[in-house]
Motif scaffolding. Structure first.
Motif, short mmCIF file in Angstrom:
data_model
loop_
_atom_site.label_atom_id
_atom_site.label_comp_id
_atom_site.label_asym_id
_atom_site.label_seq_id
_atom_site.Cartn_x
_atom_site.Cartn_y
_atom_site.Cartn_z
N ASP A 27 -43.72 31.21 4.67
CA ASP A 27 -43.71 32.71 4.38
C ASP A 27 -44.97 33.14 5.73
OD1 ASP A 27 -41.76 33.15 2.40
OD2 ASP A 27 -43.39 32.09 1.20
N ASN A 64 -40.58 29.33 -4.75
CA ASN A 64 -39.52 29.98 -4.94
C ASN A 64 -39.73 30.54 -3.51
OD1 ASN A 64 -39.12 31.35 -7.29
ND2 ASN A 64 -40.24 32.92 -7.65
N HIS A 94 -39.19 33.30 1.23
CA HIS A 94 -38.86 34.36 0.72
C HIS A 94 -37.57 34.29 1.81
CE1 HIS A 94 -41.38 33.55 -2.48
NE2 HIS A 94 -40.98 34.53 -3.10
N GLU A 107 -33.83 38.67 0.85
CA GLU A 107 -34.66 39.16 -0.64
C GLU A 107 -35.51 40.34 -0.37
OE1 GLU A 107 -35.54 35.73 -2.98
OE2 GLU A 107 -36.40 35.09 -0.90
N TRP A 150 -35.59 43.47 -6.27
CA TRP A 150 -36.39 42.71 -6.37
C TRP A 150 -36.83 41.96 -7.51
CZ3 TRP A 150 -38.93 39.81 -2.54
CH2 TRP A 150 -40.16 38.60 -2.53
N TYR A 184 -38.74 39.16 -9.46
CA TYR A 184 -39.56 38.60 -8.96
C TYR A 184 -40.62 38.93 -9.85
CZ TYR A 184 -37.06 35.24 -5.33
OH TYR A 184 -36.77 34.36 -5.03
N ARG A 218 -43.41 42.66 -3.14
CA ARG A 218 -42.26 42.02 -2.48
C ARG A 218 -44.18 41.72 -1.12
NH1 ARG A 218 -38.75 45.71 -3.79
NH2 ARG A 218 -36.42 45.35 -2.82
N ALA A 246 -45.16 38.30 -1.67
CA ALA A 246 -44.22 37.34 -1.07
C ALA A 246 -44.36 37.27 0.24
CB ALA A 246 -43.12 37.35 -1.35
N LYS A 287 -32.55 30.11 1.99
CA LYS A 287 -34.92 29.41 1.04
C LYS A 287 -34.06 27.91 0.29
CE LYS A 287 -35.56 32.03 -2.30
NZ LYS A 287 -36.91 32.39 -2.14
#
Length: 932
Positions: free
Chosen positions: A812, A872, A875, A879, A884, A886, A890, A893, A910
């Protein structure tokens, strides 16, 4: 010290170096080195190597050497053929750092582009051979044959024979490598004509189709007879011929092996080229090397990964079925792209054109009174003539290379590049006036009728515009060095400079046939001489062999040299190899392949070899001690102080010291293993000397030895019982100009400075991260070598966040993970190299510190322990666009640091379910709709 290239190769500026020195509390580069390297081996720079040249002068010299190689018209064949690489593939893959600087796809989520191409390679091989499953490449065809031999031995458990039958119509280089690999394992190799053979008392048989003399023959009856006698059957095949003739599967074979070189990959004086091994579903869990499989990600979408044998050597160690570590990923990608671009129809056209020219040549020679050995052939004919040697010599005087199969037989091979003008010139050598066109003489029963390459990927990209865009889409899915730092410990992912890569595209290097007479390769011979001298100077050894075409092959060749040395002294019982518990997994695997018994030596709490345990083991096995395999600096990233004592103990008990050269980037210009007691080492040119990793291959693993081992180095693969380990004398010769250029550019002091900055950079990262992650091992003065290991286990114990969670979360942040869980489970091993700038290292450090802070949020309860950005991760962009769900934002993430808003990489999938992929093994292409 400063030179044009050095200033571009070294990432940190002088001001940056001063900043790093201040951080680690040292006043100078020399002080860091003195606190890192034991005084007893701190020899300084003793290399007799010239100072670095400019980029312009190095390119001029490389071009001059390439020009000294004489490119005759080649009709040699013997497994190597001229081919035409489409420009769209050359420019967008071979010469594109987005493809050639990537690492092995162990982190599958950021390797989906390469994995897709490797899956396509497997599908292509499956289709062409008719088999159920294929691996994703091996080093060369003889290596594939050797792996098939060992696989057959394991698979045919009911058959207790130790004899392996090889058809006499097999390429000689394959026979030689089989001899090298069979002898240490106690396998008896029998080379006979299989026609009429009773197949009595063998566990398996290898046949070549077409044979080395070009003969195409239906092997069905021989294969059936062999099976009735309890043998497994292996067919070495030609994938271009398979577009026209019956497949190994249709003839009943159990295993098919071969080489994909003639699918658009230059001969390169021997390599690199991607070989393959394909087989039936019942043997899928015995296939050596890497297999790409389709699994699913956390959202249930299709995703690709390496299946089954991902890192078998490290898991199974001395129980591993192979020591194969470096494969030929980049070359498999090139071959797959060739198949995609041409498709089934295009490949058949190329094959038909080649066969038609061979048929016309044969017709012309027969009409002139020459006798064919067989009138059934694809691209290669052999003629019987008492004038064979005379014609062979006459051809060379006319700049034409033929193959002298025997004193009365000449072999002529046609390939994709052969022109009518070249055929006319060849016929003139035979005093034949004109080329007579001819229809195919292949028996109807040998013609292929089954379809192949029916998947849409082989139909959609024949237009160059679409092909270019397809390759770009795949490239964009991956993280390579052209995107960000890849801080993989033990792997030395340094700059692969464009100026070093340039020579591999020069025809003088790329178009040489490996079996062309030596006097035609004078440019290469000078380059080899230069490189061997430089590597000997770097390591302190007396002699270097450039033949091993991977680090694993270098290990094997070095151990064979040790074994042969002992036997030459009458020590036939020395077969025990001591290996520290921290060693690379290929070490014990290689030792077993070399016929040795592995005995593990303990390491102490600091990660060093336990000297007391070493003494006990050396004494216990003194009468049978063959060698120790030790990595230095250690696999734990430190210079062990007692290395000279380790060497002395082994020598005092009659053994030899094999020093794994994986970490040579920490020693160049500072110390030399050949001087502090080692007898032999392999040298990973794809690490220290800048050959790119190519997504998991190519690699090169030359070995350096002290003078007493020199007589036992690998010999000519065309000579039986020569201990050769590669199909070509100089291995993957076409990539050696990269390392040659690296040395010419950096020179004596530039290489030393590179090592010094690599050590400083590793200690800088160590110091900057030490307050967040425990540093597992340090040297006796608190310094690491060129890499460090951070321990994730204490944090995992209180947070549940694992090293894998951190690896995926780094995606990420736009980074490839450091080496995960090797050599110690629950850790990350970080190696920055000398090429990374302070700015890039600080970006990585900031990412790691930020991840540490995220873990604290899990520990404090601010983030749920099972539903947080780390668990998770990664990302995806999809997504961000969707709903969303989670419990974190955002921004947390996808943009955890502000710099990502300027440039953001989105992993295409993912986290992948590895267990599902192994339980539901699916290793061929999937449809486009499966990606949605």
């Amino acid at each position: 010290m400063s030179n044009e290239f050095l200033d571009r190769h070294i990432g940190p500026s002088q001001a940056d170096v001063d900043t790093m020195l201040s951080s680690i509390g040292c006043a100078s580069v020399e002080e860091v080195v003195a606190k890192t390297v034991p005084k007893s081996i701190l020899f300084g720079n003793r290399m007799e190597v010239d100072e670095g040249l400019s980029e312009r002068d190095t390119l001029a010299l490389a071009t001059k050497l390439a020009g000294q190689n004489q490119l005759f018209t080649n009709f040699i064949g013997q497994g190597y053929y001229g081919t035409l690489m489409p420009a769209v593939i050359q420019r967008n893959i071979l010469e594109n750092p987005g493809w050639y600087t990537a690492y092995t796809p162990y982190q599958a989520e950021i390797s989906q582009g390469r994995l897709e191409m490797l899956l396509t390679f497997q599908q292509m091989i499956i289709d062409l051979t008719g088999m159920d499953i294929s691996n994703a490449s091996l080093l060369d065809e003889p290596t594939a044959a050797a792996e098939a031999m060992m696989m057959a031995k394991r698979a045919n458990r009911k058959n207790k024979s130790n004899r392996f039958l090889v058809d006499s119509n097999t390429h000689p280089q394959t026979v030689t490598i089989l001899q090298t690999r069979a002898k240490p394992l106690g396998i008896e190799l029998v080379i006979e004509d299989i026609q009429g053979n009773d197949f009595n008392d063998y566990f398996a048989v290898l046949m070549q189709s077409p044979g080395t003399n070009g003969e195409v023959r239906d092997l069905s009856n021989d294969i059936a007879k062999a099976k009735d006698s309890g043998l497994l059957t292996i067919v070495a095949c030609d994938i271009l011929a398979l577009t026209l003739i019956k497949t190994p599967s249709e003839m009943g074979a159990d295993i098919a092996i071969g080489n994909s070189q003639r699918f658009g990959v230059p001969m390169g004086f021997g390599g690199p080229h991607a070989a393959f091994l394909a087989t039936h579903d019942e043997f899928k869990r015995m296939v050596p090397g890497r297999i790409i499989g389709v699994s699913r990600d956390a959202l249930g979408n299709s995703a690709m990964r390496m299946s089954l044998q991902t890192r078998e050597q490290h898991i199974r160690r001395d129980k591993a079925t192979s020591n194969i570590c470096t494969a030929q990923v980049l070359l498999a990608v090139l071959a797959a792209a060739y198949g995609i671009y041409h498709g089934a129809k295009g490949l058949r056209v190329i094959a038909s054109r080649v066969h038609a020219k061979a048929s016309s040549l044969a017709n012309s020679l027969v009409n002139a009174g020459f006798e064919l050995v067989s009138d059934q052939f694809f691209d290669t004919i052999t003629i019987n003539t008492n004038e064979a040697k005379k014609i062979f010599t006459k051809a060379q005087k006319n700049r034409i290379n033929l193959r002298l199969l025997s004193g009365t037989q000449l072999t002529i091979a046609i390939d994709e590049t052969t022109t009518d003008e070249e055929l006319s010139a060849l016929l003139a050598v035979f005093s034949v006036d004109a080329l007579l066109e001819s229809e195919s003489s292949l028996a109807k029963s040998m013609l292929r009728t089954s379809n192949y390459l029916t998947h849409s990927v082989f139909s959609n990209y024949h237009c160059e515009t679409e092909m270019m865009r397809y390759l770009k889409r795949l490239e964009n899915k991956d993280i390579a060095l052209n995107h960000s730092m890849i801080a993989l410990g033990s792997c030395t992912m340094k700059l692969n400079a464009a100026v070093q890569m340039y020579p591999i595209s020069l025809p003088g290097f790329s178009s040489m046939h490996p079996y062309a007479p030596e006097d035609q390769s004078q440019g290469y011979q000078q380059l080899f001489k230069d490189l061997e001298h430089a590597l000997a100077e770097v390591t302190g050894y007396d002699t270097v062999s450039l033949q091993p075409n991977a680090g694993s092959q270098g290990e094997f060749a070095g151990l064979l040299a040790i074994h042969s040395y002992h036997e030459s002294r009458g020590d036939f019982d020395r077969n025990v190899c001591l290996i520290p518990s921290s060693a690379h997994g290929t070490n014990p695997a290689s030792a077993v392949m070399a016929g040795m018994k592995v005995v593990i030596v303990k390491c102490d709490e600091s990660g060093n070899i336990d000297i007391d345990d070493l003494k006990v083991k050396a004494e216990k096995h003194a009468d049978k001690l063959s060698a120790i395999m030790v990595t230095y600096p250690s696999t734990h990233g430190v210079f062990e102080v007692e290395i000279k004592q380790v060497c002395d103990i082994i020598h005092d008990h009659g053994g030899q010291v094999y020093l794994d050269g994986a970490n040579l980037n920490a020693m160049v210009g500072i110390t030399r293993m050949g001087e502090f007691g080692a007898d032999v080492s392999h040298i990973n040119l794809h690490k220290t000397f800048a050959i790119p990793h190519g997504g998991g291959g190519p690699g090169m693993g030359p070995i350096g030895v002290k003078s007493h081992l020199a007589p036992f180095l690998p010999g000519d693969p065309l000579i039986k019982d020569s201990n050769a380990v590669s199909a070509a004398m100089y291995g993957s010769a076409s990539i050696l100009p990269i390392s040659w250029s690296y040395i010419k550019l950096l020179g004596k002091h530039g290489m030393q400075y590179s090592t010094e900055i690599a050590i400083i950079s590793a200690n800088y990262i160590t110091n900057e991260l030490k307050d967040y992650f425990p540093i597992l091992y340090r040297g006796d003065q608190g310094f690491v070598a060129h890499e460090c290991i951070i321990d994730i286990r204490p944090l995992k114990e209180i947070s549940g966040i694992s090293e894998e969670d951190i690896a995926k979360r780094l995606m990420d942040y736009g980074f490839h993970s450091p080496t995960m869980s090797f050599p110690v489970a629950g850790t990350l091993m970080i190696e920055p190299t000398e090429s990374e700038s302070l700015h890039e290292m600080n970006r990585f450090i900031k990412a790691m510190v930020n991840i540490h802070n995220e873990i604290q949020k899990v520990i404090s309860g601010e983030w749920d322990k099972d539903n947080n950005p780390l668990k998770n991760a990664p990302h995806t962009a999809l997504e961000m666009a969707g709903e969303w769900s989670y419990p974190y934002s955002r921004e947390d993430a996808l943009y955890p640091v502000k710099s990502l808003k300027v440039s953001k990489y989105f992993p295409p999938v993912k986290r992948i379910d590895n267990v599902y992929g192994d339980r539901n093994l699916f290793c061929s292409c999937i449809t486009t709709k499966d990606f949605t």
